[in-house]
Design a protein around this motif. Structure first.
Motif, short mmCIF file in Angstrom:
data_model
loop_
_atom_site.label_atom_id
_atom_site.label_comp_id
_atom_site.label_asym_id
_atom_site.label_seq_id
_atom_site.Cartn_x
_atom_site.Cartn_y
_atom_site.Cartn_z
N PHE A 66 66.32 74.69 -31.13
CA PHE A 66 66.55 76.06 -30.64
C PHE A 66 67.84 76.39 -31.44
O PHE A 66 68.47 75.78 -31.81
CB PHE A 66 66.51 76.15 -29.10
N GLN A 67 67.88 77.77 -31.64
CA GLN A 67 69.09 78.33 -32.06
C GLN A 67 69.21 79.66 -31.44
O GLN A 67 68.30 80.56 -31.68
CB GLN A 67 69.04 78.46 -33.50
N PHE A 68 70.40 79.99 -30.68
CA PHE A 68 70.60 81.36 -30.32
C PHE A 68 72.03 81.46 -29.90
O PHE A 68 72.77 80.60 -29.91
CB PHE A 68 69.59 81.50 -29.03
N SER A 69 72.23 82.76 -29.54
CA SER A 69 73.74 83.22 -29.47
C SER A 69 73.81 84.06 -28.17
O SER A 69 72.91 84.58 -27.72
CB SER A 69 74.35 84.02 -30.53
N LEU A 70 74.89 83.72 -27.36
CA LEU A 70 75.12 84.72 -26.06
C LEU A 70 76.31 85.36 -26.28
O LEU A 70 77.41 84.88 -26.78
CB LEU A 70 75.36 83.64 -24.94
N THR A 71 76.42 86.84 -25.88
CA THR A 71 77.42 87.48 -26.08
C THR A 71 78.51 87.01 -25.08
O THR A 71 77.83 86.54 -23.83
CB THR A 71 77.12 89.02 -25.92
N LEU A 139 85.26 78.83 -21.52
CA LEU A 139 84.68 79.61 -22.44
C LEU A 139 84.72 81.22 -22.34
O LEU A 139 83.78 81.88 -22.89
CB LEU A 139 83.23 79.16 -22.62
N VAL A 140 85.38 81.57 -21.44
CA VAL A 140 85.62 83.22 -20.92
C VAL A 140 85.98 83.89 -22.19
O VAL A 140 86.89 83.44 -22.99
CB VAL A 140 86.40 83.70 -19.90
N GLY A 141 85.52 85.14 -22.58
CA GLY A 141 86.03 85.82 -23.65
C GLY A 141 85.51 85.35 -24.99
O GLY A 141 85.84 85.98 -26.16
N PHE A 142 84.60 84.46 -25.00
CA PHE A 142 83.88 84.06 -26.26
C PHE A 142 82.47 84.32 -26.36
O PHE A 142 81.68 84.34 -25.37
CB PHE A 142 84.00 82.56 -26.51
N ASP A 143 81.97 84.53 -27.63
CA ASP A 143 80.51 84.64 -27.97
C ASP A 143 80.00 83.08 -28.22
O ASP A 143 80.93 82.56 -28.68
CB ASP A 143 80.03 85.27 -28.98
N LEU A 144 79.01 82.64 -27.73
CA LEU A 144 78.66 81.41 -27.80
C LEU A 144 77.48 81.27 -28.67
O LEU A 144 76.40 81.93 -28.50
CB LEU A 144 78.27 80.70 -26.29
#
Length: 171
Positions: A66-71, A139-144
């Protein structure tokens, strides 16, 4: 079997984070790697992880990549000012299991909430007799940005479903 509710999911991954400041996104940098020696396990549907994280893994099978990003908004959101609090330094004495070096700015303190569950707070500032702590998720304030593999899947036990805590992995 596939990733679905009440299944224990074991994954390996690399997590990179990025942040948008003044409309410029930083280059993602690695903050955590979980490999086959130390995989991450969770109960799908009762993990406490961001909902979008679970959505992105739903339906995948053992061995799949898998590969994905979360805003920021899909992940842990923005920092909340009411999660930053001042406490008397005396509450963090050696009798309570704390040492002076643990109270240094930037350190994370291992704490328990009112129900006895582990949590952490980041030391923001030593104010002399008081200490300023940030209880926001780190991890608040970060895109993951996740890249990894589904390592193991198995049915969760009743206790694991109820608590969301994986008690170990057995094939």
């Amino acid at each position: 079997m596939e990733v679905s509710p009440n299944v224990v999911v074991g994954i390996t991954y690399e997590l990179k984070v990025s942040k948008i400041e003044e409309e410029i996104e930083s280059v993602p940098f690695s903050v955590e790697v979980r490999d086959e020696e130390d995989p991450f396990y969770f109960v799908f549907g009762n993990s406490g992880l961001p909902e979008k994280f679970e959505e992105m893994l739903a339906g995948q099978k053992e061995g799949e990549a898998f590969q994905f990003s979360l805003t920021v908004d899909e992940a842990y959101g923005q920092a909340e000012d009411d999660m930053i609090m001042t406490f008397p330094k005396s509450q963090f004495s050696s009798q309570q299991g704390f040492s002076e070096d643990m109270l240094q700015e930037g350190n994370f303190l291992p704490l328990l909430d009112e129900n006895g569950y582990p949590m952490q707070a980041k030391v923001l500032k030593d104010l002399g007799d008081e200490i300023l702590l940030d209880f926001n998720h780190p991890l608040v304030g970060f895109d993951l940005h996740f890249e990894g593999n589904i390592l193991n899947l198995r049915e969760a036990t009743e206790e694991e479903v109820e608590t969301g805590i994986v008690e170990g992995y057995e094939d």
